[in-house]
Design a protein around this motif. Structure first.
Motif, mmCIF file in Angstrom:
data_model
loop_
_atom_site.group_PDB
_atom_site.id
_atom_site.type_symbol
_atom_site.label_atom_id
_atom_site.label_comp_id
_atom_site.label_asym_id
_atom_site.label_seq_id
_atom_site.Cartn_x
_atom_site.Cartn_y
_atom_site.Cartn_z
ATOM 1 N N SER A 58 0.815 -1.212 0.000
ATOM 2 C CA SER A 58 0.000 0.000 0.000
ATOM 3 C C SER A 58 0.850 1.264 0.000
ATOM 4 O O SER A 58 0.326 2.365 0.191
ATOM 5 N N PHE A 80 -3.717 -5.442 0.535
ATOM 6 C CA PHE A 80 -3.715 -5.378 1.994
ATOM 7 C C PHE A 80 -4.786 -4.454 2.572
ATOM 8 O O PHE A 80 -5.040 -3.368 2.042
ATOM 9 N N ASN A 81 -5.330 -4.872 3.666
ATOM 10 C CA ASN A 81 -6.182 -4.018 4.505
ATOM 11 C C ASN A 81 -7.193 -3.235 3.683
ATOM 12 O O ASN A 81 -7.900 -3.820 2.887
ATOM 13 N N ASN A 102 -5.492 -7.142 8.666
ATOM 14 C CA ASN A 102 -5.152 -7.327 10.078
ATOM 15 C C ASN A 102 -6.417 -7.191 10.922
ATOM 16 O O ASN A 102 -7.449 -6.690 10.469
ATOM 17 N N GLN A 104 -7.141 -5.304 13.310
ATOM 18 C CA GLN A 104 -7.548 -3.923 13.585
ATOM 19 C C GLN A 104 -8.542 -3.460 12.526
ATOM 20 O O GLN A 104 -9.542 -2.811 12.832
ATOM 21 N N HIS A 111 -13.321 1.348 9.664
ATOM 22 C CA HIS A 111 -13.119 0.618 8.409
ATOM 23 C C HIS A 111 -14.385 -0.019 7.836
ATOM 24 O O HIS A 111 -14.381 -0.510 6.726
ATOM 25 N N TRP A 127 -5.675 -11.810 10.045
ATOM 26 C CA TRP A 127 -4.650 -12.235 11.008
ATOM 27 C C TRP A 127 -4.654 -11.288 12.196
ATOM 28 O O TRP A 127 -5.130 -10.159 12.107
ATOM 29 N N GLY A 194 2.683 -7.068 5.048
ATOM 30 C CA GLY A 194 3.441 -7.169 3.800
ATOM 31 C C GLY A 194 4.245 -8.452 3.716
ATOM 32 O O GLY A 194 4.194 -9.169 2.716
ATOM 33 N N GLU A 212 6.800 -2.423 -4.466
ATOM 34 C CA GLU A 212 7.073 -1.317 -3.527
ATOM 35 C C GLU A 212 7.163 -1.757 -2.065
ATOM 36 O O GLU A 212 6.865 -0.980 -1.166
ATOM 37 N N TYR A 226 -3.302 5.779 -1.303
ATOM 38 C CA TYR A 226 -4.707 6.173 -1.339
ATOM 39 C C TYR A 226 -5.081 7.212 -0.284
ATOM 40 O O TYR A 226 -6.263 7.472 -0.067
ATOM 41 N N THR A 235 6.998 3.271 5.964
ATOM 42 C CA THR A 235 7.944 2.599 5.078
ATOM 43 C C THR A 235 9.061 1.888 5.848
ATOM 44 O O THR A 235 9.515 0.818 5.424
ATOM 45 N N LEU A 242 9.803 -3.785 10.284
ATOM 46 C CA LEU A 242 9.686 -3.633 8.836
ATOM 47 C C LEU A 242 11.027 -3.503 8.122
ATOM 48 O O LEU A 242 11.242 -4.090 7.052
ATOM 49 N N LYS A 246 12.442 -6.043 5.280
ATOM 50 C CA LYS A 246 12.855 -5.582 3.947
ATOM 51 C C LYS A 246 14.267 -6.039 3.621
ATOM 52 O O LYS A 246 14.563 -6.408 2.488
HETATM 53 O O1 NCC Z 1 -0.184 0.290 6.210
HETATM 54 P P1 NCC Z 1 -0.585 -1.104 5.874
HETATM 55 O O2 NCC Z 1 0.026 -2.073 7.016
HETATM 56 O O3 NCC Z 1 -2.005 -1.391 5.620
HETATM 57 O O4 NCC Z 1 0.243 -1.535 4.570
HETATM 58 C C1 NCC Z 1 0.247 -2.856 4.065
HETATM 59 C C2 NCC Z 1 1.680 -3.331 3.905
HETATM 60 O O5 NCC Z 1 2.336 -2.553 2.894
HETATM 61 C C3 NCC Z 1 3.699 -2.323 3.250
HETATM 62 N N1 NCC Z 1 3.956 -0.857 3.247
HETATM 63 C C4 NCC Z 1 2.942 0.028 3.474
HETATM 64 C C5 NCC Z 1 3.199 1.387 3.428
HETATM 65 C C6 NCC Z 1 4.485 1.840 3.144
HETATM 66 N N2 NCC Z 1 4.762 3.161 3.041
HETATM 67 N N3 NCC Z 1 5.475 0.947 2.941
HETATM 68 C C7 NCC Z 1 5.234 -0.382 2.980
HETATM 69 O O6 NCC Z 1 6.167 -1.183 2.786
HETATM 70 C C8 NCC Z 1 3.928 -2.979 4.614
HETATM 71 O O7 NCC Z 1 4.526 -4.235 4.411
HETATM 72 C C9 NCC Z 1 2.518 -3.156 5.145
HETATM 73 O O8 NCC Z 1 2.406 -4.285 5.964
HETATM 74 C C10 NCC Z 1 -0.226 -3.916 8.436
HETATM 75 O O9 NCC Z 1 0.897 -4.429 8.276
HETATM 76 O O10 NCC Z 1 -1.268 -4.570 8.597
HETATM 77 C C11 NCC Z 1 -0.317 -2.361 8.360
HETATM 78 O O11 NCC Z 1 -1.630 -1.923 8.721
HETATM 79 C C12 NCC Z 1 -1.793 -0.551 9.135
HETATM 80 C C13 NCC Z 1 -3.292 -0.287 9.446
HETATM 81 O O12 NCC Z 1 -3.740 -1.113 10.522
HETATM 82 C C14 NCC Z 1 -4.147 -0.603 8.203
HETATM 83 O O13 NCC Z 1 -3.651 0.067 7.058
HETATM 84 C C15 NCC Z 1 -5.572 -0.163 8.385
HETATM 85 O O14 NCC Z 1 -5.699 1.216 8.465
HETATM 86 C C16 NCC Z 1 -0.896 -0.225 10.303
HETATM 87 N N4 NCC Z 1 -1.064 1.169 10.721
HETATM 88 C C17 NCC Z 1 -1.486 1.538 11.912
HETATM 89 O O15 NCC Z 1 -1.771 0.733 12.773
HETATM 90 C C18 NCC Z 1 -1.619 3.024 12.142
HETATM 91 C C19 NCC Z 1 0.538 -0.441 9.857
HETATM 92 O O16 NCC Z 1 1.420 -0.188 10.940
HETATM 93 C C20 NCC Z 1 0.767 -1.832 9.321
#
Ligand code: NCC
Length: 276
Positions: A58, A80-81, A102, A104, A111, A127, A194, A212, A226, A235, A242, A246
């Motif tokens: 994402s 994802f998510n 996830n 959350q 959401h 998960w 990821g 990415e 988005y 990141t 993370l 990576k």
């Molecule tokens: O941000 P998130 O992840 O949904 O992104 C999915 C996966 O993409 C990779 N990523 C994302 C953004 C970025 N700039 N670089 C990246 O490499 C990561 O591998 C990421 O796992 C999660 O892992 O589930 C996460 O979820 C969010 C959030 O819960 C959801 O987006 C829903 O809003 C988490 N953020 C928070 O809790 C604030 C995030 O830490 C991890």
């Protein structure tokens, strides 16, 4: 301790991480009235192998990537998510075969997991960060978010949609793999969606392209493609290890470094395509 090569790391992954989803015959689910809502077989048992799969992170750097057509040319596309495709097709594609979410996302009000059409395409995989032991009984009584309550409600509302939950063993076996290959101690939190999604697809596909996860020349502080929200922690990580994830993926990458720079693309082999 010598640094392992890419092929050695891939063999550690294949031998040390069991990719599986929960089934209705497992304790405590086999004894719960709603347990039969869980699939009878693990997702990895029923599906695949697919020829080519895409994992679409994402990351903000997906914006202006123009990768949509390339992503959609894969047999399976994992997202994802809450990551949307509508309005972003040119950069992220339109196809969603699997969505990894996830707990959350499944449980928090903002959401609209139960009612939003975002979640109705493809196979869902949920998960939740489980306690380190990954004991199912212990986790069931102490999930991070109420994943099982939401699972039941969603399944009843959308009985036709395939919906799995990752076995928590996988989180911590992957964490062990990361820690075992890093010199410093890393935080004891499960890997990001990821990495979990990437390894899930490696168990289902011959070739996996991840977009990415390793940032391209488009690298930006924009968190998600988005949303207009800027935070470098998206990141490099805060809660999730993370940066270490990576590093590991960089070492396992079979593609040229140029692919990372220009496309943010990593190429990983399916786990069943090599012997150790
Ligand atoms: O941000 P998130 O992840 O949904 O992104 C999915 C996966 O993409 C990779 N990523 C994302 C953004 C970025 N700039 N670089 C990246 O490499 C990561 O591998 C990421 O796992 C999660 O892992 O589930 C996460 O979820 C969010 C959030 O819960 C959801 O987006 C829903 O809003 C988490 N953020 C928070 O809790 C604030 C995030 O830490 C991890």
């Amino acid at each position: 301790r010598p640094k392992l090569s890419g092929p050695e790391l891939l063999c550690q992954l294949k031998g040390g991480v069991k990719v599986a989803t929960l089934t209705s015959d497992l304790q405590p689910f086999s004894e719960l009235t709603w347990g039969s809502l869980l699939p009878q077989r693990s997702m990895t048992f029923d599906l695949g192998p697919f020829k080519s799969c895409a994992v679409v992170t994402s990351a903000g750097s997906m914006r202006h990537s123009g990768l949509g057509a390339e992503i959609d040319s894969h047999d399976m596309v994992l997202r994802f998510n809450a990551a949307p495709t509508a309005g972003y097709e040119k950069d992220v594609g339109a196809k969603t075969s699997v969505r990894l979410i996830n707990s959350q996302v499944m449980a928090s009000d903002d959401h609209h997991f139960l009612s939003s059409s975002l979640y109705s395409a493809g196979i869902l995989v949920g998960w939740d960060p489980a306690p380190y032991s990954a004991d199912l009984n212990e986790w069931y009584n102490k999930t991070d978010y109420p994943i099982f309550e939401q699972y039941q409600v969603y399944r009843k509302l959308h009985p036709q949609q395939s919906f799995h939950i990752l076995h928590p063993h996988m989180e911590w076996q992957l964490w062990e793999l990361i820690q075992g290959n890093m010199a410093e101690p890393i935080q004891k939190n499960p890997p990001s969606s990821g990495l979990l999604g990437t390894v899930l697809m490696m168990s289902l596909c011959d070739v996996v392209h991840v977009y990415e996860f390793l940032p391209s020349r488009r690298k930006t502080k924009l968190c998600h493609y988005y949303q207009s929200y800027y935070d470098e922690a998206c990141t490099v990580g805060a809660y999730h290890p993370l940066l270490y994830e990576k590093n590991l993926v960089k070492r396992m990458n079979l593609g040229p470094d140029q692919d990372i720079y220009t496309h943010g693309r990593v190429t990983l082999p399916g786990l069943h395509t090599f012997t150790c």
